[in-house]
Design a protein around this motif. Structure first.
Motif: not given
Length: 804
Positions: A344-366
């Motif tokens: 979802s973060l990758a889609a909101m940020r307009g990225r073709p695939l979730a990158g390290l920043s998106e996975t890191t943010d998701a891991v931190r939150a969840v």
């Protein structure tokens, strides 16, 4: 090969050599190179790298070769002058090498030879910020980035320019979106050469707009690569593929004359160089290591390259596994929700695939509940990683490296990138051999292991080490190879050389201790002669006092290792005698810093003499001499304690040492304290005496707790200090009492709060009519404890009438 691929191969051959511009250490670039080679099927593969490594390329296909690895080149006459060319599994150059070997296609390196690059004053590298090619990493630039040089053309970061042109504010994110996060399926179905064509056009436009804009030495490197490309085209035709930094593609495609290129190379300095493969680590690939072509997240890139499909789901599973190993509760639901959030973060940020920043943010939150503490563990273990490569035994190595490898295998000490603790019991032969090896390596400046504080034993038969293998240690091994072909002979030769070159007595004593720890009997005669010569010529008591503790420790360790230390004992005894003669005059006329330094030396000498006496043979002349040494040292301490000209901190320490040794009664100690704290003594001198007596790690706090007369003296002096001088003595007293354990400070506070017993009241604890703290001895409570003491001591209590 399909018709489309065959047509592409013909087109490439007709158009000239296939120039594959890449960015070093990139999974997307690596997959694109593999797809392009599969499509073009070139007759030969040329790779940006030192030509001296051509003979080592077949080893890349050895089953024992496991990346990350690096080519190590070093000057034969100066092994410390070295450079690395690191390669990971996801490096485009490594993929090209493995492809060529698997398809039986000739593969060569075409960059400037190491014989030239090592001879140049400054290490060369790629365009700053470009990170396109495996430029060598030198030991001099690993710890700090290379200082920028003055250049006629401005530096340009091509990736940043392209990212800004595409509307990105982060060049790393643009490169990942365009190249690194390309899925394997896209590389397989799309035109395999399209990415390289587009990148070559972009780099051509940039070089036209900004000029060469790179490192001043790029022109020399590119001239050499063009010459090698011409040679390969004569041999294999135009069906040649070149894997190089994208920045160099326009230069390799440029039309220049052979004479012009040779003119650029004329007069380059040379050194004789040797090259081999060495293991590398993911951590050393990280940019923070100082390597200009490094990456922030080698573990993440390795995952992207190795994941066949669903990389985000597989990554989250790895993260969950790591957190579970650390006893954190992470369920399958956490993994599912983290994947959804990252996408979802990758889609909101307009990225073709979730990158390290998106996975890191998701891991931190969840998974980490918003905490960065477990996130730091994930960053260290997974994003960067501790992977250590392996090199086959057939790789060339200096004789010293081979002997070290044999010793490591015999002793089962496997080099590992992750730091680990090693506890050794020197009573066991294998552990003693491990200790000798590690100490020999330290003497050779090969810092594989560092001594650590022992856990659970203060005996001399135990040692603790922290082990961590770093790739640059291979350079240290090569440097140490000038001393010998085995670890033992090399350490012996270096110890003998250091003994002859040492000018300070403390250097030789430390070396003697090291030789005993390392088990170097052949070096000891040379070291002992140098030690005796330096000791005889050195008249500085401070130098002698610094040297004696190391000698005493050496004698103690010698007993554990069954080493003959008779000559060392003679030198140590001579030093102790000279210290006893020269110490009292040296303790007068000192300032505060000098007094503190000499106080530490008095402590060291006292401990050293205790070791010398304890290590003496129980019977015979040696025991008599040791006891005489103890008596002479006791007399020195009495002189120091009783002289008013000696600094207060030294007088206080001497008094305390005599009291601990039983050479001074409590009454005498109280008298000396009373004199030191008398009204005629300046408050700063009195505070220094207190620090010497009860300060540091001497257990002075417990002494004040149990000897209430001494506490009463300190209390009476402190309450009598005037307000004007109190501010002068407060820092010294604060430093003294703040070193006590919290429980000791609390007990002292309670005693002071209750105050002293009134003057003339009986203090049963000391059997004196002396003012003291506390109510005195509680006879009933003491009687209750007595049966327990008899039980602990295994004695039968006497009848009541016998004790009356």
């Amino acid at each position: 090969m399909s018709d489309r691929n065959a047509t592409g191969a013909v087109a490439v051959a007709a158009a000239g050599p296939l120039l594959l511009g890449v960015r070093h250490h990139g999974p997307g670039s690596a997959r694109a190179v593999r797809a392009a080679l599969d499509a073009a099927r070139p007759a030969a593969v040329l790779i940006e790298g030192p030509p001296e490594g051509d003979a080592l390329l077949p080893l890349a296909a050895d089953p024992q070769m496991r990346p990350p690895v690096a080519l190590l080149a070093h000057a034969v006459d100066d092994p410390g002058r070295a450079a690395f060319w690191p390669l990971a599994e996801f490096s485009p150059e490594w993929v090209a090498i493995r492809w060529a070997l698997a398809h039986d296609v000739p593969v060569r390196f075409i960059d400037l030879p190491a014989t030239h690059s090592l001879a140049l004053k400054e290490p060369h590298g790629d365009q700053p910020g470009e990170e396109t090619a495996p430029a060598p990493e030198t030991p001099e630039t690993r710890e700090a980035p290379e200082a920028p040089e003055e250049e006629a053309t401005p530096h340009v970061d091509p990736i940043r320019v392209l990212a800004e042109t595409a509307g990105y504010d982060d060049p790393e994110r643009w490169w990942e979106d365009v190249v690194e996060h390309r899925s394997p399926a896209a590389d397989a179905t799309a035109d395999a050469l399209a990415p390289f064509t587009a990148l070559a056009e972009a780099m051509t436009a940039l070089r036209e707009a900004y000029g060469d804009g790179g490192h001043p030495r790029d022109a020399v490197r590119e001239a050499y690569m063009r010459i090698q490309l011409r040679t390969a085209r004569k041999e294999f035709g135009d069906g040649v593929a070149v894997v190089c930094g994208a920045w160099h593609v326009p230069a390799l495609a440029a039309r220049t004359t052979l004479a012009a290129d040779r003119a650029l190379l004329k007069g380059l300095p040379k050194v004789k160089a040797e090259m081999t493969w060495v293991p590398w680590t993911h951590r050393r690939l990280a940019r923070h290591s100082g390597y200009g072509a490094g990456i922030d997240s080698p573990g993440w890139y390795g995952h992207l390259f190795g994941a066949a499909d669903r990389p985000i789901e597989r990554w989250m599973t790895k993260v969950a596994g790591l957190l579970r190993e650390e006893d954190r509760f992470v369920s399958t639901a956490h993994v599912i929700e983290a994947v959804r959030l990252a996408e979802s973060l990758a889609a909101m940020r307009g990225r073709p695939l979730a990158g390290l920043s998106e996975t890191t943010d998701a891991v931190r939150a969840v998974m980490c509940e918003g905490s960065d503490v477990p996130l730091a563990l994930i960053q260290d273990r997974l994003v960067v990683g501790e992977t250590l490569g392996e090199v086959p035994d057939s790789a060339p190595a200096v004789p010293l490296q081979r002997d070290l490898t044999r010793s490591q295998r015999t002793l089962r000490l496997k080099p590992e990138a992750l730091e680990k603790e090693l506890d050794l019991d020197l009573r066991k032969e294998t552990d003693a051999a491990k200790s000798r090896l590690l100490h020999r390596l330290r003497l050779l400046s090969i810092g594989w292991g560092e001594p650590a504080e022992g856990r659970g034993s203060t005996g001399t038969f135990r040692e603790s080490w922290r082990l961590r293998w770093e790739p640059e240690l291979h350079v240290r091994v090569a440097e140490a190879g000038v001393w010998g072909t085995t670890v033992e002979t090399a350490a012996t030769a270096k110890a003998e050389s250091q003994a002859l070159a040492a000018t300070a007595l403390s250097e030789v004593t430390a070396l003697a201790e090291h030789c005993l720890l390392a088990g170097l009997p052949e070096a000891l005669p040379v070291v002992m002669k140098a030690l005796a010569d330096r000791a005889a010529l050195d008249a500085d008591v401070g130098h002698l006092a610094d040297a004696l503790p190391a000698l005493a420790r050496s004698l103690r360790y010698g007993d554990v290792r069954s080493t003959d230390t008779a000559a060392l004992a003679e030198v140590a005894a001579g030093l102790a005698e000279r210290i006893c003669v020269g110490l009292p005059p040296a303790c007068t006329g000192l300032d505060a810093d000098g007094a503190e330094a000499l106080r530490r030396q008095v402590d060291g000498v006292h401990s050293a003499i205790g070791l010398l006496v304890a290590g003496a043979t129980p019977a015979g002349a040696e025991a008599t001499h040791a006891e005489g040494l103890r008596d002479r040292w006791g007399a020195v301490l009495r002189k120091l304690a009783g002289r008013d000209t000696v600094a207060g901190i030294i007088r206080g320490r001497a008094t305390r040492l005599l009291l601990d040794e039983g050479r001074l009664t409590e009454d005498e100690a109280a008298r000396l304290m009373g004199l030191a704290l008398s009204p005629g003594t300046p408050p700063t001198d009195a505070a220094a005496w207190i620090e010497g007596f009860v300060g540091g790690a001497s257990g002075g706090g417990m002494l004040l707790v149990h000897d209430e007369r001494l506490l009463s003296l300190v209390d009476a002096w402190l309450t009598g200090v005037t307000a004007d001088t109190f501010t002068d003595v407060l820092p010294l007293l604060r430093r003294t009492f703040s070193a006590y354990e919290p429980g000791v400070r609390r007990t002292l506070g309670e005693l002071v709060r209750r105050g002293p017993v009134p003057e003339g009241a009986r203090n049963d604890a000391t059997d004196h009519a002396y003012p003291g703290f506390g109510p005195g001895l509680d006879q009933d409570r003491a009687d209750a404890v007595e049966p327990v003491l008899h039980l602990l001591l295994g004695r039968t209590p006497l009848p009541a009438e016998a004790t009356a």
